[in-house]
Scaffold this motif. Structure first.
Motif, PDB file in Angstrom:
ATOM      1  N   PRO A  79      -9.290  -3.544  17.466  1.00  0.00           N
ATOM      2  CA  PRO A  79      -8.795  -2.163  17.354  1.00  0.00           C
ATOM      3  C   PRO A  79      -8.792  -1.629  15.924  1.00  0.00           C
ATOM      4  CG  PRO A  79      -6.967  -3.676  17.731  1.00  0.00           C
ATOM      5  CD  PRO A  79      -8.233  -4.481  17.844  1.00  0.00           C
ATOM      6  N   PHE A  80      -8.947  -2.508  14.933  1.00  0.00           N
ATOM      7  CA  PHE A  80      -8.919  -2.082  13.538  1.00  0.00           C
ATOM      8  C   PHE A  80     -10.311  -1.885  12.953  1.00  0.00           C
ATOM      9  CE2 PHE A  80      -5.139  -4.797  14.175  1.00  0.00           C
ATOM     10  CZ  PHE A  80      -4.196  -3.791  14.153  1.00  0.00           C
ATOM     11  N   ASN A  81     -11.330  -2.511  13.561  1.00  0.00           N
ATOM     12  CA  ASN A  81     -12.697  -2.390  13.062  1.00  0.00           C
ATOM     13  C   ASN A  81     -13.651  -2.641  14.226  1.00  0.00           C
ATOM     14  OD1 ASN A  81     -15.224  -2.647  11.853  1.00  0.00           O
ATOM     15  ND2 ASN A  81     -14.406  -3.647  10.028  1.00  0.00           N
ATOM     16  N   CYS A 126      -6.682 -10.118  11.254  1.00  0.00           N
ATOM     17  CA  CYS A 126      -7.742  -9.185  10.823  1.00  0.00           C
ATOM     18  C   CYS A 126      -7.422  -8.573   9.460  1.00  0.00           C
ATOM     19  CB  CYS A 126      -7.932  -8.086  11.859  1.00  0.00           C
ATOM     20  SG  CYS A 126      -9.267  -6.946  11.433  1.00  0.00           S
ATOM     21  N   ASN A 127      -8.375  -8.667   8.539  1.00  0.00           N
ATOM     22  CA  ASN A 127      -8.207  -8.104   7.199  1.00  0.00           C
ATOM     23  C   ASN A 127      -8.082  -6.582   7.229  1.00  0.00           C
ATOM     24  OD1 ASN A 127      -8.343 -10.623   6.017  1.00  0.00           O
ATOM     25  ND2 ASN A 127     -10.553 -10.506   5.680  1.00  0.00           N
ATOM     26  N   PHE A 150      -5.350  -2.456   5.913  1.00  0.00           N
ATOM     27  CA  PHE A 150      -5.734  -1.096   5.535  1.00  0.00           C
ATOM     28  C   PHE A 150      -5.084  -0.086   6.476  1.00  0.00           C
ATOM     29  CE2 PHE A 150      -9.552  -3.487   4.000  1.00  0.00           C
ATOM     30  CZ  PHE A 150      -9.288  -3.330   2.661  1.00  0.00           C
ATOM     31  N   MET A 151      -5.072  -0.403   7.763  1.00  0.00           N
ATOM     32  CA  MET A 151      -4.474   0.484   8.756  1.00  0.00           C
ATOM     33  C   MET A 151      -2.974   0.612   8.508  1.00  0.00           C
ATOM     34  SD  MET A 151      -5.136   2.336  11.464  1.00  0.00           S
ATOM     35  CE  MET A 151      -6.661   1.705  12.098  1.00  0.00           C
ATOM     36  N   ASP A 185      -2.234   2.861   5.596  1.00  0.00           N
ATOM     37  CA  ASP A 185      -2.401   4.268   5.945  1.00  0.00           C
ATOM     38  C   ASP A 185      -1.193   4.784   6.713  1.00  0.00           C
ATOM     39  OD1 ASP A 185      -4.837   4.373   4.713  1.00  0.00           O
ATOM     40  OD2 ASP A 185      -6.009   4.236   6.556  1.00  0.00           O
ATOM     41  N   VAL A 186      -0.703   4.002   7.660  1.00  0.00           N
ATOM     42  CA  VAL A 186       0.440   4.423   8.470  1.00  0.00           C
ATOM     43  C   VAL A 186       1.692   4.537   7.606  1.00  0.00           C
ATOM     44  CG1 VAL A 186       1.971   3.737  10.355  1.00  0.00           C
ATOM     45  CG2 VAL A 186      -0.494   3.513  10.617  1.00  0.00           C
ATOM     46  N   VAL A 187       1.927   3.560   6.755  1.00  0.00           N
ATOM     47  CA  VAL A 187       3.098   3.589   5.880  1.00  0.00           C
ATOM     48  C   VAL A 187       2.985   4.742   4.890  1.00  0.00           C
ATOM     49  CG1 VAL A 187       4.308   2.337   4.043  1.00  0.00           C
ATOM     50  CG2 VAL A 187       3.616   1.141   6.125  1.00  0.00           C
TER      51      VAL A 187
END
Length: 120
Positions: free
Chosen positions: A46-48, A65-66, A70-71, A74-76
């Motif tokens: 779901p992240f990439n 997952c690395n 990043f996700m 972005d949310v924070v």
């Protein structure tokens, strides 16, 4: 270099396929169509969307997952509160005065009513 569009990436569907990074998303679409039985056994991260892993390993992949980091950043970073500096910087823009008066325009307008397709 992870950002190098010319680096070779191994296809998760057919291990002997090696594709340039810039063509990898297109290859995945074609390779899934050409190998539907293999594609059924894989799940998409779901992240990439470039990460295809065996369905049984998806939850483990999600935890490690690395791209998840990043996700989460972005949310924070997208807080519901405006940044402190923007709270008291209200806009000084004001709408220009309006000269329209729709009520008088209706009274002063023509007596005929507009009907689509009809000519007065």
């Amino acid at each position: 270099d992870v950002l190098d569009p010319e680096r070779l990436i191994q296809c998760p569907l057919v291990k002997h396929h090696r594709i340039r990074a810039r063509r990898f998303p297109y290859h995945l679409v074609k390779c899934k169509e050409s190998n539907p039985e293999i594609a059924k056994k894989l799940a998409t991260c779901p992240f990439n969307a470039r990460h295809l892993v065996p369905r049984a390993d998806l939850s483990d992949h999600i935890m490690k997952c690395n791209d998840k980091a990043f996700m989460e950043q972005d949310v924070v970073g997208q807080s519901c509160e405006p940044p402190p500096g923007q709270l008291n910087n209200g806009s000084t823009w004001q709408a220009p005065p309006c000269d329209e008066d729709w009520d008088t325009e209706v009274v002063e307008g023509s007596e005929s009513t507009f009907v689509w397709g009809m000519i007065n």
